[in-house]
Design a protein around this motif. Structure first.
Motif, PDB file in Angstrom:
ATOM      1  N   LEU A  82       0.800  -1.222   0.000  1.00 18.18           N
ATOM      2  CA  LEU A  82       0.000   0.000   0.000  1.00 18.18           C
ATOM      3  C   LEU A  82       0.832   1.270   0.000  1.00 18.18           C
ATOM      4  N   GLY A  83       2.093   1.182  -0.403  1.00 17.61           N
ATOM      5  CA  GLY A  83       2.929   2.376  -0.484  1.00 17.61           C
ATOM      6  C   GLY A  83       3.096   3.012   0.881  1.00 17.61           C
ATOM      7  N   PRO A  84       2.867   4.319   1.002  1.00 20.52           N
ATOM      8  CA  PRO A  84       3.051   4.993   2.294  1.00 20.52           C
ATOM      9  C   PRO A  84       2.092   4.508   3.377  1.00 20.52           C
ATOM     10  N   TYR A  85       1.044   3.784   2.978  1.00 19.09           N
ATOM     11  CA  TYR A  85       0.076   3.274   3.940  1.00 19.09           C
ATOM     12  C   TYR A  85       0.326   1.801   4.290  1.00 19.09           C
ATOM     13  N   ASP A  86       1.404   1.245   3.767  1.00 15.08           N
ATOM     14  CA  ASP A  86       1.646  -0.171   4.008  1.00 15.08           C
ATOM     15  C   ASP A  86       1.835  -0.434   5.498  1.00 15.08           C
ATOM     16  N   GLY A  87       1.255  -1.521   5.944  1.00 14.43           N
ATOM     17  CA  GLY A  87       1.311  -1.852   7.359  1.00 14.43           C
ATOM     18  C   GLY A  87       0.039  -1.513   8.105  1.00 14.43           C
ATOM     19  N   LEU A  88      -0.793  -0.639   7.517  1.00 19.21           N
ATOM     20  CA  LEU A  88      -2.079  -0.341   8.148  1.00 19.21           C
ATOM     21  C   LEU A  88      -3.008  -1.543   8.024  1.00 19.21           C
ATOM     22  N   THR A  89      -3.868  -1.702   8.986  1.00 13.75           N
ATOM     23  CA  THR A  89      -4.858  -2.775   8.968  1.00 13.75           C
ATOM     24  C   THR A  89      -6.247  -2.177   8.981  1.00 13.75           C
ATOM     25  N   LEU A  90      -7.241  -3.012   8.742  1.00 12.16           N
ATOM     26  CA  LEU A  90      -8.622  -2.529   8.791  1.00 12.16           C
ATOM     27  C   LEU A  90      -8.952  -1.967  10.166  1.00 12.16           C
ATOM     28  N   ALA A  91      -8.364  -2.554  11.194  1.00 13.50           N
ATOM     29  CA  ALA A  91      -8.677  -2.119  12.567  1.00 13.50           C
ATOM     30  C   ALA A  91      -8.176  -0.714  12.849  1.00 13.50           C
ATOM     31  N   LEU A  93      -7.141   1.557  10.351  1.00 16.20           N
ATOM     32  CA  LEU A  93      -7.102   2.356   9.130  1.00 16.20           C
ATOM     33  C   LEU A  93      -7.635   3.767   9.347  1.00 16.20           C
ATOM     34  N   ASP A  94      -8.817   3.901   9.888  1.00 14.88           N
ATOM     35  CA  ASP A  94      -9.425   5.224  10.045  1.00 14.88           C
ATOM     36  C   ASP A  94      -8.602   6.121  10.966  1.00 14.88           C
ATOM     37  N   ALA A  95      -8.043   5.535  12.015  1.00 12.02           N
ATOM     38  CA  ALA A  95      -7.270   6.331  12.964  1.00 12.02           C
ATOM     39  C   ALA A  95      -5.907   6.730  12.415  1.00 12.02           C
ATOM     40  N   SER A  96      -5.299   5.893  11.586  1.00 11.74           N
ATOM     41  CA  SER A  96      -3.926   6.124  11.130  1.00 11.74           C
ATOM     42  C   SER A  96      -3.820   6.778   9.760  1.00 11.74           C
ATOM     43  N   TYR A  97      -4.860   6.662   8.950  1.00 10.66           N
ATOM     44  CA  TYR A  97      -4.793   7.151   7.567  1.00 10.66           C
ATOM     45  C   TYR A  97      -4.415   8.629   7.507  1.00 10.66           C
ATOM     46  N   ALA A  98      -5.068   9.449   8.308  1.00 13.07           N
ATOM     47  CA  ALA A  98      -4.855  10.901   8.244  1.00 13.07           C
ATOM     48  C   ALA A  98      -3.468  11.302   8.711  1.00 13.07           C
ATOM     49  N   SER A  99      -2.770  10.432   9.397  1.00 12.78           N
ATOM     50  CA  SER A  99      -1.446  10.786   9.912  1.00 12.78           C
ATOM     51  C   SER A  99      -0.344  10.617   8.882  1.00 12.78           C
ATOM     52  N   VAL A 100      -0.663  10.024   7.724  1.00 11.13           N
ATOM     53  CA  VAL A 100       0.337   9.793   6.685  1.00 11.13           C
ATOM     54  C   VAL A 100       0.395  11.004   5.766  1.00 11.13           C
ATOM     55  N   ALA A 101       1.559  11.633   5.665  1.00 12.31           N
ATOM     56  CA  ALA A 101       1.740  12.809   4.808  1.00 12.31           C
ATOM     57  C   ALA A 101       1.952  12.365   3.365  1.00 12.31           C
ATOM     58  N   ARG A 102       1.182  12.945   2.451  1.00 10.75           N
ATOM     59  CA  ARG A 102       1.299  12.599   1.035  1.00 10.75           C
ATOM     60  C   ARG A 102       1.518  13.852   0.219  1.00 10.75           C
ATOM     61  N   PRO A 103       2.619  13.960  -0.535  1.00 13.30           N
ATOM     62  CA  PRO A 103       2.790  15.097  -1.440  1.00 13.30           C
ATOM     63  C   PRO A 103       1.818  14.988  -2.607  1.00 13.30           C
ATOM     64  N   PRO A 104       1.415  16.093  -3.198  1.00 10.65           N
ATOM     65  CA  PRO A 104       0.506  16.028  -4.344  1.00 10.65           C
ATOM     66  C   PRO A 104       1.178  15.372  -5.550  1.00 10.65           C
ATOM     67  N   GLU A 105       0.367  14.743  -6.399  1.00 10.54           N
ATOM     68  CA  GLU A 105       0.859  14.108  -7.624  1.00 10.54           C
ATOM     69  C   GLU A 105       0.145  14.717  -8.816  1.00 10.54           C
ATOM     70  N   SER A 106       0.887  14.892  -9.913  1.00  6.40           N
ATOM     71  CA  SER A 106       0.346  15.598 -11.069  1.00  6.40           C
ATOM     72  C   SER A 106       0.062  14.700 -12.263  1.00  6.40           C
ATOM     73  N   GLY A 107       0.383  13.419 -12.186  1.00  8.27           N
ATOM     74  CA  GLY A 107       0.162  12.535 -13.312  1.00  8.27           C
ATOM     75  C   GLY A 107       0.794  11.182 -13.071  1.00  8.27           C
ATOM     76  N   THR A 108       0.687  10.299 -14.066  1.00 11.15           N
ATOM     77  CA  THR A 108       1.159   8.925 -13.887  1.00 11.15           C
ATOM     78  C   THR A 108       2.665   8.848 -13.663  1.00 11.15           C
ATOM     79  N   ALA A 109       3.438   9.652 -14.396  1.00  8.07           N
ATOM     80  CA  ALA A 109       4.887   9.642 -14.204  1.00  8.07           C
ATOM     81  C   ALA A 109       5.259  10.271 -12.866  1.00  8.07           C
ATOM     82  N   ASP A 110       4.526  11.294 -12.470  1.00  5.88           N
ATOM     83  CA  ASP A 110       4.773  11.924 -11.172  1.00  5.88           C
ATOM     84  C   ASP A 110       4.491  10.940 -10.039  1.00  5.88           C
TER      85      ASP A 110
END
Length: 357
Positions: A82-91, A93-110
């Protein structure tokens, strides 16, 4: 297979899918009464013996991650990274998802650049790029073998299609040895009927090089519009690998409707038993050639209506009044058809009531 890093692009908005894509990630659009669009590429990877697929998602990805954790966890010898979210579980997920910082992406190559550490740091020799909105059954093994044997910097899947649809895709032309001569993304005036099937395998170090070079220019951040043309201009060896069986890019509502109905008839594009079953797998599905009130239809086992159903796909939990008629249509999960209604050449969304009161 362990030398190949497989990445799955699943971040598209699906704007051309109109109401089908409203408040829904395109890869999660249901298909064939049994699964979702993203399940085809994942199922192909699993059946090809690929041990891991890296998810590159962006838009509405919490829903996608939740789905993948519930539907694709526990497959023997296979996992979705799951990329930057790898290791999260269903249990958590909701609590940890927002804590992962994601830079914006502009396209498939980006997306490749922003996830470079998950792609290249594993020491892979090749990077295979898949898309999450294509319907097909395919063994990637022979294509990987061909790519390595040819010494190509890039191997592109290609297929012949009807000329009137070429303008929707990347048009490719190859020489007699299947070496790429020209590539035009969505040509205004197509001169060939061969198109890029969007499955491609790069030599890892070559891909890294071109991503680095292009990132210092004014570019569109796109694999098809930037990376492949740059490699072609650079004289890289780019080979083609034919897709001879059914392959479909589900890009519009019209193509979606047509592709589902193409599963029916005497020469279906894909057999029901060849599709992954991930959508409410507790319900059985049958293809019915002719049985009482049903003709040429894929129908969930819980559909017990006496309505006339012809050349249609009826998903689970659909309710159809006994005196209704359903023809050339797709009824998604939970749709309801009122008494006396005629549903023809239509897609009913989940829980949609037809006609409206």
């Amino acid at each position: 297979m362990n030398r190949t890093r497989t990445v799955l692009l699943a971040g598209g908005l699906g704007k051309r899918m109109r109401h089908l894509g409203h408040a829904r990630l395109k890869p999660l659009i249901p298909f064939g009464g049994v699964c979702h669009l993203i399940d085809f590429s994942l199922n192909n990877a699993y059946r090809s013996g690929i041990p891991e697929v890296l998810l590159l998602s962006h838009y509405s990805e919490l829903k996608l991650i939740r789905y993948l954790l519930s539907a694709w966890s526990g497959k023997p010898g296979f996992r979705v990274h799951l990329g930057p979210y790898d290791g999260l579980t269903l249990a958590d997920l909701d609590a940890s998802y927002a804590s992962v910082a994601r830079p914006p992406e502009s396209g498939t190559a980006d997306a490749l650049i922003k996830n470079a550490r998950h792609i290249f740091d594993c020491g892979c020799s090749d990077v295979m790029v898949l898309h999450a909105d294509h319907v097909y059954n395919f063994d990637y093994g022979p294509m990987i073998d061909y790519h390595r044997a040819s010494g190509a910097a890039l191997t592109m899947g290609f297929q012949e299609i009807a000329p009137e649809f070429v303008h929707l895709f990347g048009m490719v032309e190859f020489d007699a040895q299947r070496r790429l001569r020209s590539f035009v993304e969505k040509p205004s005036h197509p001169v060939a009927n061969t198109i890029f099937s969007a499955v491609c395998i790069f030599r890892a170090e070559v891909l890294q090089h071109y991503l680095a070079v292009l990132s210092r220019t004014d570019w569109q951040h796109d694999i098809s519009r930037d990376v492949i043309p740059a490699m072609l201009r650079g004289g890289e060896i780019i080979m083609g690998f034919p897709f001879t069986d059914y392959w479909e890019d589900i890009g519009t509502v019209e193509r979606y409707h047509r592709a589902q109905l193409a599963l029916l008839g005497t020469a279906p594009t894909m057999r029901l038993e060849d599709m992954p079953v991930t959508l409410l797998p507790q319900y059985g599905r049958r293809y019915i050639r002719e049985e009482r009130n049903i003709a040429d239809a894929i129908v969930s086992e819980d559909c017990e209506s006496d309505a006339r159903i012809e050349t249609s796909i009826v998903y689970p939990r659909v309710e159809i009044a006994a005196d209704a008629i359903v023809r050339n249509s797709v009824l998604l999960t939970g749709a309801k058809v009122r008494p006396g209604a005629v549903v023809e050449n239509t897609i009913l969304l989940e829980d949609q009531v037809f006609p409206r009161a």
